[in-house]
Design a protein around this motif. Structure first.
Motif, PDB file in Angstrom:
ATOM      1  N   ARG A  24     -45.875 -55.503  -1.549  1.00 31.66           N
ATOM      2  CA  ARG A  24     -46.588 -54.334  -2.064  1.00 31.66           C
ATOM      3  C   ARG A  24     -48.093 -54.490  -1.876  1.00 31.66           C
ATOM      4  NH1 ARG A  24     -45.494 -50.058  -5.066  1.00 31.66           N
ATOM      5  NH2 ARG A  24     -47.142 -49.135  -6.335  1.00 31.66           N
ATOM      6  N   ARG A  25     -48.604 -55.675  -2.201  1.00 36.31           N
ATOM      7  CA  ARG A  25     -50.042 -55.923  -2.041  1.00 36.31           C
ATOM      8  C   ARG A  25     -50.460 -55.782  -0.574  1.00 36.31           C
ATOM      9  NH1 ARG A  25     -52.696 -61.725  -3.131  1.00 36.31           N
ATOM     10  NH2 ARG A  25     -51.531 -62.061  -1.232  1.00 36.31           N
ATOM     11  N   ASN A  26     -49.660 -56.322   0.326  1.00 34.66           N
ATOM     12  CA  ASN A  26     -49.984 -56.204   1.750  1.00 34.66           C
ATOM     13  C   ASN A  26     -49.955 -54.752   2.217  1.00 34.66           C
ATOM     14  OD1 ASN A  26     -50.373 -58.932   1.981  1.00 34.66           O
ATOM     15  ND2 ASN A  26     -48.430 -59.343   2.982  1.00 34.66           N
ATOM     16  N   LEU A  28     -50.443 -52.069   0.353  1.00 34.57           N
ATOM     17  CA  LEU A  28     -51.598 -51.388  -0.227  1.00 34.57           C
ATOM     18  C   LEU A  28     -52.885 -51.756   0.508  1.00 34.57           C
ATOM     19  CD1 LEU A  28     -50.711 -51.741  -4.007  1.00 34.57           C
ATOM     20  CD2 LEU A  28     -50.806 -49.602  -2.701  1.00 34.57           C
ATOM     21  N   ASN A  29     -53.014 -53.011   0.910  1.00 36.39           N
ATOM     22  CA  ASN A  29     -54.199 -53.426   1.667  1.00 36.39           C
ATOM     23  C   ASN A  29     -54.258 -52.722   3.015  1.00 36.39           C
ATOM     24  OD1 ASN A  29     -55.441 -55.146  -0.200  1.00 36.39           O
ATOM     25  ND2 ASN A  29     -54.160 -56.869   0.399  1.00 36.39           N
ATOM     26  N   ALA A  32     -55.331 -49.206   2.360  1.00 36.27           N
ATOM     27  CA  ALA A  32     -56.754 -49.166   2.015  1.00 36.27           C
ATOM     28  C   ALA A  32     -57.632 -49.112   3.261  1.00 36.27           C
ATOM     29  CB  ALA A  32     -57.125 -50.366   1.151  1.00 36.27           C
ATOM     30  N   LEU A  46     -55.030 -45.509  -5.282  1.00 36.20           N
ATOM     31  CA  LEU A  46     -54.919 -46.726  -4.486  1.00 36.20           C
ATOM     32  C   LEU A  46     -55.684 -47.881  -5.130  1.00 36.20           C
ATOM     33  CD1 LEU A  46     -54.092 -48.263  -1.902  1.00 36.20           C
ATOM     34  CD2 LEU A  46     -56.134 -47.310  -0.815  1.00 36.20           C
ATOM     35  N   VAL A  47     -56.896 -47.615  -5.564  1.00 40.57           N
ATOM     36  CA  VAL A  47     -57.709 -48.655  -6.205  1.00 40.57           C
ATOM     37  C   VAL A  47     -57.017 -49.158  -7.472  1.00 40.57           C
ATOM     38  CG1 VAL A  47     -59.882 -49.080  -7.429  1.00 40.57           C
ATOM     39  CG2 VAL A  47     -59.897 -47.894  -5.229  1.00 40.57           C
ATOM     40  N   ASP A  49     -53.773 -49.018  -8.216  1.00 38.45           N
ATOM     41  CA  ASP A  49     -52.537 -49.717  -7.845  1.00 38.45           C
ATOM     42  C   ASP A  49     -52.840 -51.100  -7.271  1.00 38.45           C
ATOM     43  OD1 ASP A  49     -49.830 -50.108  -7.586  1.00 38.45           O
ATOM     44  OD2 ASP A  49     -49.515 -48.511  -6.130  1.00 38.45           O
ATOM     45  N   LEU A  50     -53.885 -51.198  -6.472  1.00 40.23           N
ATOM     46  CA  LEU A  50     -54.291 -52.501  -5.934  1.00 40.23           C
ATOM     47  C   LEU A  50     -54.662 -53.457  -7.057  1.00 40.23           C
ATOM     48  CD1 LEU A  50     -56.423 -51.770  -2.745  1.00 40.23           C
ATOM     49  CD2 LEU A  50     -54.593 -53.460  -2.936  1.00 40.23           C
ATOM     50  N   THR A  53     -51.426 -54.418  -9.056  1.00 42.06           N
ATOM     51  CA  THR A  53     -50.568 -55.305  -8.271  1.00 42.06           C
ATOM     52  C   THR A  53     -51.196 -56.689  -8.155  1.00 42.06           C
ATOM     53  OG1 THR A  53     -49.676 -53.418  -7.049  1.00 42.06           O
ATOM     54  CG2 THR A  53     -49.412 -55.594  -6.035  1.00 42.06           C
ATOM     55  N   GLY A  54     -52.495 -56.742  -7.933  1.00 38.59           N
ATOM     56  CA  GLY A  54     -53.187 -58.031  -7.863  1.00 38.59           C
ATOM     57  C   GLY A  54     -53.081 -58.801  -9.169  1.00 38.59           C
TER      58      GLY A  54
END
Length: 99
Positions: A24-26, A28-29, A32, A46-47, A49-50, A53-54
């Motif tokens: 998920r993190r990848n 979202l990156n 972005a 997006l910000v 969620d990032l 998730t982080g």
């Protein structure tokens, strides 16, 4: 030179949890890289969620470190092999941790 060695293992269910967060993190990156601030609603989502998730990703590592008491030091980090559930200590010269 950085070293890498096995310091533990997690259960398949624990592996599945971090793998989902990792993917998920990848994703979202990657998103972005193409979303601009022009689309304010999507950008803000997006910000947020990032960040969430982080935080969940970091909390997983903290929970597992507490549970399994893995070795570690300031200039190292842990990695997981998703195929084997092995946890590796990866880092430079660690005084006292044996890496």
């Amino acid at each position: 030179m950085a070293t890498k060695r096995i310091v533990g293992q997690v259960l398949p269910e624990e592996r599945d949890e971090i793998q989902q967060l990792f993917e998920r993190r990848n994703g979202l990156n990657e998103l972005a890289r193409i979303v601009t601030a022009d689309n304010i609603e999507l950008y803000e989502k997006l910000v947020k969620d990032l960040g969430e998730t982080g935080t969940r990703f970091h909390q997983w590592w903290e929970r597992m470190e507490q549970k399994y008491q893995w070795e570690g030091c300031d200039d190292s980090s842990w990695e997981i092999n998703f195929n084997t559930c092995d946890i590796y200590l990866v880092g430079g010269q660690c005084d006292g941790c044996g890496a």
